[in-house]
Design a protein around this motif. Structure first.
Motif, PDB file in Angstrom:
ATOM      1  N   GLU A   1       0.831  -1.200   0.000  1.00 28.79           N
ATOM      2  CA  GLU A   1       0.000   0.000   0.000  1.00 28.79           C
ATOM      3  C   GLU A   1       0.867   1.251   0.000  1.00 28.79           C
ATOM      4  N   LEU A   2       1.904   1.265   0.818  1.00 27.97           N
ATOM      5  CA  LEU A   2       2.811   2.413   0.882  1.00 27.97           C
ATOM      6  C   LEU A   2       3.450   2.689  -0.468  1.00 27.97           C
ATOM      7  N   ARG A   3       3.863   1.647  -1.161  1.00 28.22           N
ATOM      8  CA  ARG A   3       4.557   1.785  -2.441  1.00 28.22           C
ATOM      9  C   ARG A   3       3.599   1.923  -3.622  1.00 28.22           C
ATOM     10  N   GLY A   4       2.311   1.723  -3.364  1.00 33.91           N
ATOM     11  CA  GLY A   4       1.325   1.853  -4.424  1.00 33.91           C
ATOM     12  C   GLY A   4       1.424   0.757  -5.471  1.00 33.91           C
ATOM     13  N   VAL A   5       1.722  -0.483  -5.027  1.00 33.53           N
ATOM     14  CA  VAL A   5       1.846  -1.604  -5.948  1.00 33.53           C
ATOM     15  C   VAL A   5       0.906  -2.722  -5.532  1.00 33.53           C
ATOM     16  N   ASP A   6       0.650  -3.631  -6.458  1.00 36.32           N
ATOM     17  CA  ASP A   6      -0.169  -4.794  -6.186  1.00 36.32           C
ATOM     18  C   ASP A   6       0.534  -5.697  -5.173  1.00 36.32           C
ATOM     19  N   LEU A   7      -0.221  -6.242  -4.239  1.00 34.28           N
ATOM     20  CA  LEU A   7       0.361  -7.082  -3.187  1.00 34.28           C
ATOM     21  C   LEU A   7       1.100  -8.277  -3.778  1.00 34.28           C
ATOM     22  N   GLU A   8       0.485  -8.979  -4.701  1.00 35.45           N
ATOM     23  CA  GLU A   8       1.133 -10.155  -5.282  1.00 35.45           C
ATOM     24  C   GLU A   8       2.435  -9.778  -5.976  1.00 35.45           C
ATOM     25  N   GLU A   9       2.446  -8.628  -6.618  1.00 37.36           N
ATOM     26  CA  GLU A   9       3.662  -8.156  -7.293  1.00 37.36           C
ATOM     27  C   GLU A   9       4.805  -7.979  -6.299  1.00 37.36           C
ATOM     28  N   LEU A  10       4.504  -7.383  -5.139  1.00 42.57           N
ATOM     29  CA  LEU A  10       5.553  -7.156  -4.142  1.00 42.57           C
ATOM     30  C   LEU A  10       6.000  -8.470  -3.497  1.00 42.57           C
ATOM     31  N   VAL A  11       5.057  -9.352  -3.225  1.00 42.33           N
ATOM     32  CA  VAL A  11       5.415 -10.649  -2.647  1.00 42.33           C
ATOM     33  C   VAL A  11       6.353 -11.405  -3.576  1.00 42.33           C
ATOM     34  N   LEU A  12       5.991 -11.480  -4.843  1.00 41.60           N
ATOM     35  CA  LEU A  12       6.818 -12.200  -5.813  1.00 41.60           C
ATOM     36  C   LEU A  12       8.187 -11.546  -5.969  1.00 41.60           C
ATOM     37  N   ALA A  13       8.205 -10.218  -6.006  1.00 46.34           N
ATOM     38  CA  ALA A  13       9.477  -9.501  -6.206  1.00 46.34           C
ATOM     39  C   ALA A  13      10.417  -9.708  -5.030  1.00 46.34           C
ATOM     40  N   THR A  14       9.907  -9.595  -3.798  1.00 45.95           N
ATOM     41  CA  THR A  14      10.774  -9.758  -2.631  1.00 45.95           C
ATOM     42  C   THR A  14      11.193 -11.223  -2.462  1.00 45.95           C
ATOM     43  N   ALA A  15      10.339 -12.155  -2.858  1.00 42.83           N
ATOM     44  CA  ALA A  15      10.724 -13.571  -2.810  1.00 42.83           C
ATOM     45  C   ALA A  15      11.843 -13.853  -3.811  1.00 42.83           C
ATOM     46  N   ARG A  16      11.743 -13.257  -4.991  1.00 48.89           N
ATOM     47  CA  ARG A  16      12.821 -13.422  -5.982  1.00 48.89           C
ATOM     48  C   ARG A  16      14.121 -12.828  -5.459  1.00 48.89           C
ATOM     49  N   THR A  17      14.033 -11.683  -4.808  1.00 50.22           N
ATOM     50  CA  THR A  17      15.236 -11.072  -4.233  1.00 50.22           C
ATOM     51  C   THR A  17      15.842 -11.984  -3.172  1.00 50.22           C
ATOM     52  N   ALA A  18      15.003 -12.581  -2.344  1.00 54.12           N
ATOM     53  CA  ALA A  18      15.509 -13.502  -1.320  1.00 54.12           C
ATOM     54  C   ALA A  18      16.155 -14.729  -1.948  1.00 54.12           C
ATOM     55  N   GLU A  19      15.514 -15.271  -2.967  1.00 57.68           N
ATOM     56  CA  GLU A  19      16.077 -16.457  -3.635  1.00 57.68           C
ATOM     57  C   GLU A  19      17.443 -16.151  -4.241  1.00 57.68           C
ATOM     58  N   ARG A  20      17.544 -14.983  -4.858  1.00 57.49           N
ATOM     59  CA  ARG A  20      18.814 -14.609  -5.492  1.00 57.49           C
ATOM     60  C   ARG A  20      19.863 -14.263  -4.435  1.00 57.49           C
ATOM     61  N   THR A  21      19.483 -13.511  -3.426  1.00 58.87           N
ATOM     62  CA  THR A  21      20.413 -13.067  -2.395  1.00 58.87           C
ATOM     63  C   THR A  21      21.001 -14.247  -1.629  1.00 58.87           C
ATOM     64  N   PHE A  22      20.137 -15.157  -1.201  1.00 63.35           N
ATOM     65  CA  PHE A  22      20.565 -16.270  -0.364  1.00 63.35           C
ATOM     66  C   PHE A  22      20.765 -17.568  -1.149  1.00 63.35           C
ATOM     67  N   ARG A  23      20.553 -17.500  -2.468  1.00 55.38           N
ATOM     68  CA  ARG A  23      20.707 -18.676  -3.345  1.00 55.38           C
ATOM     69  C   ARG A  23      19.891 -19.857  -2.805  1.00 55.38           C
ATOM     70  N   LEU A  24      18.646 -19.576  -2.458  1.00 53.61           N
ATOM     71  CA  LEU A  24      17.807 -20.578  -1.806  1.00 53.61           C
ATOM     72  C   LEU A  24      17.557 -21.787  -2.685  1.00 53.61           C
ATOM     73  N   ARG A  25      17.433 -21.568  -3.967  1.00 53.20           N
ATOM     74  CA  ARG A  25      17.155 -22.692  -4.876  1.00 53.20           C
ATOM     75  C   ARG A  25      18.360 -23.623  -5.023  1.00 53.20           C
ATOM     76  N   GLN A  26      19.522 -23.125  -4.629  1.00 53.45           N
ATOM     77  CA  GLN A  26      20.724 -23.952  -4.733  1.00 53.45           C
ATOM     78  C   GLN A  26      20.992 -24.777  -3.482  1.00 53.45           C
ATOM     79  N   VAL A  27      20.210 -24.533  -2.428  1.00 44.78           N
ATOM     80  CA  VAL A  27      20.400 -25.268  -1.184  1.00 44.78           C
ATOM     81  C   VAL A  27      19.698 -26.614  -1.289  1.00 44.78           C
ATOM     82  N   ALA A  28      20.444 -27.678  -1.108  1.00 47.21           N
ATOM     83  CA  ALA A  28      19.875 -29.023  -1.229  1.00 47.21           C
ATOM     84  C   ALA A  28      18.907 -29.288  -0.097  1.00 47.21           C
ATOM     85  N   PRO A  29      17.801 -29.989  -0.361  1.00 44.45           N
ATOM     86  CA  PRO A  29      16.864 -30.332   0.710  1.00 44.45           C
ATOM     87  C   PRO A  29      17.505 -31.289   1.696  1.00 44.45           C
ATOM     88  N   ASN A  30      16.938 -31.342   2.878  1.00 47.13           N
ATOM     89  CA  ASN A  30      17.477 -32.221   3.924  1.00 47.13           C
ATOM     90  C   ASN A  30      17.230 -33.694   3.589  1.00 47.13           C
TER      91      ASN A  30
END
Length: 280
Positions: free
Chosen positions: A251-280
């Motif tokens: 709401e503060l940024r004036g963007v769609d909620l789903e857009e922000l969720v997806l964007a910040t999740a992509r940033t987290a995946e790239r930042t922490f390389r989450l997709r490269q972490v092998a499952p337990n």
């Protein structure tokens, strides 16, 4: 129920987000989750609210060991290890050896939280800065992001990063600066993570900063059990409350909620390389 009892109660679990979010910084142990069953329960509540993955962060050696172990109990949990700046007064070689070993664990996705804290006086600036420099070097040696705790120390944080040479990826956890500081960090390519404090209605400078950060350099976090977002400020916090922060920031940024969720999740995946972490 009395007002005092209400303050001790967790906020209600909100309606699930339209996409899966990441809590980029939480403290599951401090949330009271000491066993595998308790960790799963906390993460189940988060997932019910649309927060599918969490990074649990250490602030001392015992917490670092626990965070690494907890990250092996559930594929939705990742770890970050370091010594919090307020605990660096007696930072010794034995501590460094432990953190060096833990930081190389495959489910550790960041070196943190490290940095500087000039608000509290538990540790003088000199040992804080020495430890911060060591953690910067560690992050570069193990090839993982540096997760920074910065309280009342903006100028020294930037100075030391410049003097030491910043790691490839730097995250300012619970970003606390104003718009000018945010612009300076963005220009350096740093990632800024916003907690519930960015939803506080009296945090005008911080909210201005949260409105301008590019989504590809933006994360969201709880820092649970602390910093519960508006309108539940002062009550206990858990990873599912990222939901409230994302709704407010959209709401503060004036963007769609789903857009922000997806964007910040992509940033987290790239930042922490989450997709490269092998499952337990």
């Amino acid at each position: 129920m009395s007002k005092r009892d209400k303050k001790r109660e967790l906020p209600p679990v909100p309606e699930a987000l339209p996409a899966s979010a990441v809590d980029a910084h939480t403290h599951l142990d401090a949330c009271g989750a000491s066993t595998a069953e308790q960790v799963r329960a906390v993460v189940d509540r988060a997932e019910a609210a649309g927060v599918g993955r969490v990074v649990t962060v250490a602030d001392d050696i015992a917490a670092a060991r626990w965070a690494v172990e907890a990250s092996t109990w559930d594929d939705r949990v990742f770890a970050a290890v370091a010594l919090h700046p307020t605990r660096t007064k007696d930072f010794g070689d034995a501590d460094r050896e432990v953190l060096e070993e833990l930081s190389r664990h495959p489910r550790v996705v960041a070196v943190g939280e490290t940095g500087l804290d000039y608000y509290w006086d538990y540790s003088p600036p000199e040992p804080q800065q020495e430890a911060f420099r060591w953690h910067i070097d560690l992050a570069k040696r193990v090839g993982k992001p540096l997760m920074i705790h910065d309280r009342d120390a903006h100028a020294d944080i930037l100075r030391i990063l410049k003097e030491e040479g910043a790691p490839e990826t730097v995250v300012f956890h619970c970003f606390s600066g104003d718009a000018d500081f945010a612009r300076a960090c963005v220009e350096e390519g740093y990632v800024l993570s916003f907690a519930g404090t960015a939803t506080f209605r009296n945090a005008h400078a911080l909210r201005e900063a949260a409105a301008l950060v590019p989504s590809e350099q933006m994360l969201v976090e709880t820092d649970a059990p602390f910093l519960t977002p508006h309108p539940f400020r002062g009550r206990p916090n858990e990873p599912y409350c990222v939901n409230y922060t994302l709704r407010d920031l959209a709401e503060l940024r004036g963007v769609d909620l789903e857009e922000l969720v997806l964007a910040t999740a992509r940033t987290a995946e790239r930042t922490f390389r989450l997709r490269q972490v092998a499952p337990n």
